[in-house]
Design a protein around this motif. Structure first.
Motif, PDB file in Angstrom:
ATOM      1  N   ALA A  25       0.821  -1.229   0.148  1.00 45.40           N
ATOM      2  CA  ALA A  25      -0.026  -0.051   0.004  1.00 45.40           C
ATOM      3  C   ALA A  25       0.889   1.355  -0.007  1.00 45.40           C
ATOM      4  N   PRO A  26       0.455   2.374  -0.638  1.00 39.22           N
ATOM      5  CA  PRO A  26       1.357   3.555  -0.621  1.00 39.22           C
ATOM      6  C   PRO A  26       1.523   4.063   0.659  1.00 39.22           C
ATOM      7  N   ARG A  27       2.721   4.490   0.982  1.00 38.52           N
ATOM      8  CA  ARG A  27       3.101   5.284   2.211  1.00 38.52           C
ATOM      9  C   ARG A  27       2.814   6.720   2.245  1.00 38.52           C
ATOM     10  N   PRO A  28       2.359   7.007   3.355  1.00 39.34           N
ATOM     11  CA  PRO A  28       2.150   8.746   3.482  1.00 39.34           C
ATOM     12  C   PRO A  28       3.371   9.536   2.972  1.00 39.34           C
ATOM     13  N   ARG A  29       2.913  10.711   2.581  1.00 36.65           N
ATOM     14  CA  ARG A  29       3.950  11.575   2.063  1.00 36.65           C
ATOM     15  C   ARG A  29       3.566  13.000   2.299  1.00 36.65           C
ATOM     16  N   PRO A  30       4.473  13.898   2.869  1.00 35.62           N
ATOM     17  CA  PRO A  30       3.867  15.020   3.149  1.00 35.62           C
ATOM     18  C   PRO A  30       3.627  15.979   1.951  1.00 35.62           C
ATOM     19  N   GLY A  31       2.222  16.651   1.933  1.00 35.68           N
ATOM     20  CA  GLY A  31       1.487  17.300   0.846  1.00 35.68           C
ATOM     21  C   GLY A  31       1.169  16.344  -0.189  1.00 35.68           C
ATOM     22  N   TRP A  32       0.831  14.961  -0.127  1.00 38.52           N
ATOM     23  CA  TRP A  32       0.218  14.171  -1.005  1.00 38.52           C
ATOM     24  C   TRP A  32      -0.907  13.610  -0.150  1.00 38.52           C
ATOM     25  N   SER A  33      -2.019  13.274  -0.871  1.00 36.70           N
ATOM     26  CA  SER A  33      -3.231  12.548  -0.297  1.00 36.70           C
ATOM     27  C   SER A  33      -3.354  10.990  -0.924  1.00 36.70           C
ATOM     28  N   ARG A  34      -3.730  10.294  -0.101  1.00 43.17           N
ATOM     29  CA  ARG A  34      -4.331   8.806  -0.387  1.00 43.17           C
ATOM     30  C   ARG A  34      -5.519   8.783  -0.970  1.00 43.17           C
ATOM     31  N   VAL A  35      -5.916   8.352  -2.014  1.00 44.91           N
ATOM     32  CA  VAL A  35      -7.144   8.064  -2.595  1.00 44.91           C
ATOM     33  C   VAL A  35      -7.617   6.533  -2.863  1.00 44.91           C
ATOM     34  N   THR A  36      -8.678   6.231  -2.235  1.00 43.57           N
ATOM     35  CA  THR A  36      -9.238   4.890  -2.327  1.00 43.57           C
ATOM     36  C   THR A  36      -9.875   4.701  -3.675  1.00 43.57           C
ATOM     37  N   VAL A  37      -9.342   3.869  -4.704  1.00 42.37           N
ATOM     38  CA  VAL A  37      -9.742   4.119  -6.199  1.00 42.37           C
ATOM     39  C   VAL A  37     -11.054   3.415  -6.486  1.00 42.37           C
ATOM     40  N   ARG A  38     -12.006   3.822  -6.771  1.00 43.68           N
ATOM     41  CA  ARG A  38     -13.487   3.448  -7.343  1.00 43.68           C
ATOM     42  C   ARG A  38     -13.364   2.816  -8.884  1.00 43.68           C
ATOM     43  N   ALA A  39     -12.741   3.629  -9.543  1.00 42.41           N
ATOM     44  CA  ALA A  39     -12.624   3.239 -11.050  1.00 42.41           C
ATOM     45  C   ALA A  39     -11.309   3.848 -11.448  1.00 42.41           C
ATOM     46  N   ALA A  40     -10.771   3.191 -12.909  1.00 45.35           N
ATOM     47  CA  ALA A  40      -9.620   3.693 -13.165  1.00 45.35           C
ATOM     48  C   ALA A  40      -9.488   3.309 -14.653  1.00 45.35           C
ATOM     49  N   ALA A  41      -9.118   4.230 -15.698  1.00 43.05           N
ATOM     50  CA  ALA A  41      -9.517   4.110 -17.105  1.00 43.05           C
ATOM     51  C   ALA A  41      -8.076   3.591 -17.690  1.00 43.05           C
ATOM     52  N   LEU A  42      -8.187   2.685 -18.841  1.00 46.13           N
ATOM     53  CA  LEU A  42      -6.904   2.324 -19.473  1.00 46.13           C
ATOM     54  C   LEU A  42      -6.555   3.326 -20.781  1.00 46.13           C
TER      55      LEU A  42
END
Length: 320
Positions: A25-42
Motif C-alpha cells: 500500500a502507498p506510504r504517507p508523504r507530506p503534501g500528498w493524499s491517499r485516494v481509495t480508487v473506485r474506477a480507473a481508465a485504461l
C-alpha cells in the motif's frame, strides 16, 4: 493491496509483462493524499509502458494506470490529475515532473497517492467510471480543441479516427460546443456509433471532406498526416497529440503548410485548471463520456487485449 502492474518490459508480446497480485500500500508523504480508487481508465500510455516507453526496468515493478476517480482520506469524491509536478506542488527539491506510472505508482490498485493539489472534486452528476475517463483522454481532447485549436461555436473540425478515447471525447465535446465535427474511421460500425455521438459526418480514412475545416485533431500520425494537412482551410490549425501509426509520414507536406499558412501545434500535459474547466463544461452541457463495457480490475488483461486489438469504442474502465 490488489494491483495490476508491469513486471517485465519489452517482451515480444508486451502483455506477457503484465501481472495481477498484491503490492505494498502507498506510504504517507507530506503534501500528498491517499485516494481509495473506485474506477480507473485504461490508456495507450499503459501499453507503451509495457513496451518500455517512458518506463525503465529499474523502476519495476510499476503499478500501471494514470487515470482514476475515488474517495480521499476525508471522504470527498475526487478525480485524480495524473501529472506530478505540473503545478509545482508535492515535489521535493530537484525532483522532476512526471506522470503516474513513469516514476510514481499508478492507479490500477486499491489505493494511489498523489499531491493533494492534483485532486479535483468529482461532480455528482458523473459516475466514478465516467469521471475516471477524464484526466487523460478527455482532458487531451479538451485541450486540443479549446486551448490549442482555439475553435469557436460554428467552426468545423476533423477528428482523425472515430473509436478511441480521445476521438470519442473530441466528437462529444465538439458537438456540445456547437461545432461541425467530422471524423474518419475504417470500421462501418464505429462510423455509425460516431454519428450517434453527434458527428456531422463520418468518412472512410482519406476520403475528401465536404469542405475544408478550421481545425484537425491528429492522434493517428503518419497514416493520416497528409489527409489532415489537405483537409485544412487556408490559415487553419492542426493539433497533434499522438502518433499511434508512427511519427514518420512519407511526406511532411511542408510546401502545403507554407503556401496555405497553416499552423501545426503540439499538445500535451493539460493542467489542473483545465481539468476543472472540463468538469464544469460537462456538467453545464450534460455531456457524459462514452464507456466501453466496464470490467472489474481483476479482469484487466481482457481490457488490455481489447485495446491492442482495437475492438473497443470509447473508454475501457476498470472498477473496484
Amino acid at each position: 493491496m490488489f494491483a495490476v502492474y508491469a513486471a517485465e518490459l519489452g517482451l515480444p508480446d508486451p502483455l506477457d509483462g503484465l501481472r495481477l497480485g498484491e503490492r505494498p500500500a502507498p506510504r504517507p508523504r507530506p503534501g500528498w493524499s491517499r485516494v481509495t480508487v473506485r474506477a480507473a481508465a485504461l490508456n495507450h500510455h499503459d501499453l507503451w509502458s509495457l513496451r518500455g516507453v517512458g518506463l525503465s526496468a529499474d523502476r519495476l515493478p510499476m503499478i500501471l494506470g494514470t487515470d482514476a476517480a475515488g474517495v480521499d482520506e476525508d471522504g470527498n469524491e475526487v478525480v485524480v490529475h495524473p501529472v506530478v509536478g505540473l503545478t509545482g506542488h508535492g515535489l521535493a527539491p530537484g525532483e522532476a515532473r512526471s506522470i503516474l506510472t513513469e516514476k510514481y505508482q499508478g492507479t490500477f490498485a486499491e489505493q494511489v497517492t498523489v499531491p493533494t493539489a492534483n485532486l479535483v472534486p468529482k461532480p455528482p452528476g458523473l459516475s466514478f467510471a465516467e469521471a475516471a475517463c477524464l484526466p487523460t483522454a478527455w482532458l487531451t481532447a479538451y485541450r486540443m480543441l479549446f486551448t490549442q485549436a482555439r475553435v469557436r461555436p460554428g467552426d468545423s473540425v476533423l477528428v482523425q479516427g472515430s473509436g478511441g478515447g480521445v476521438a470519442t471525447a473530441a466528437i462529444a465535446l465538439a458537438r456540445a460546443a456547437g461545432l461541425r465535427v467530422y471524423a474518419t474511421g475504417r470500421d462501418p460500425d464505429r462510423r455509425a456509433r460516431a454519428l450517434a455521438l453527434g458527428a456531422t459526418d463520418v468518412l472512410e480514412p482519406g476520403a475528401p471532406l465536404p469542405h475544408p475545416v478550421d481545425a484537425v485533431l491528429e492522434t493517428v500520425g503518419a497514416a493520416t498526416w497528409s489527409h489532415s494537412i489537405h483537409a485544412l482551410r487556408r490559415g487553419g490549425t492542426l493539433v497533434l497529440s499522438g502518433a499511434t501509426s508512427g511519427d514518420r509520414p512519407t511526406t511532411t507536406e511542408l510546401t502545403r503548410i507554407a503556401s496555405h499558412e497553416l499552423t501545426v501545434r503540439g499538445s500535451t500535459l493539460a493542467t489542473v485548471p483545465e481539468l476543472r474547466a472540463l468538469l464544469t463544461f460537462l456538467t453545464t452541457t450534460r455531456t457524459h463520456p462514452t464507456l466501453d463495457p466496464t470490467l472489474p480490475l481483476s479482469q484487466a488483461p481482457q481490457g488490455f487485449t481489447r485495446m491492442t486489438e482495437g475492438t473497443h469504442f470509447g473508454k475501457i474502465v476498470f472498477t473496484l
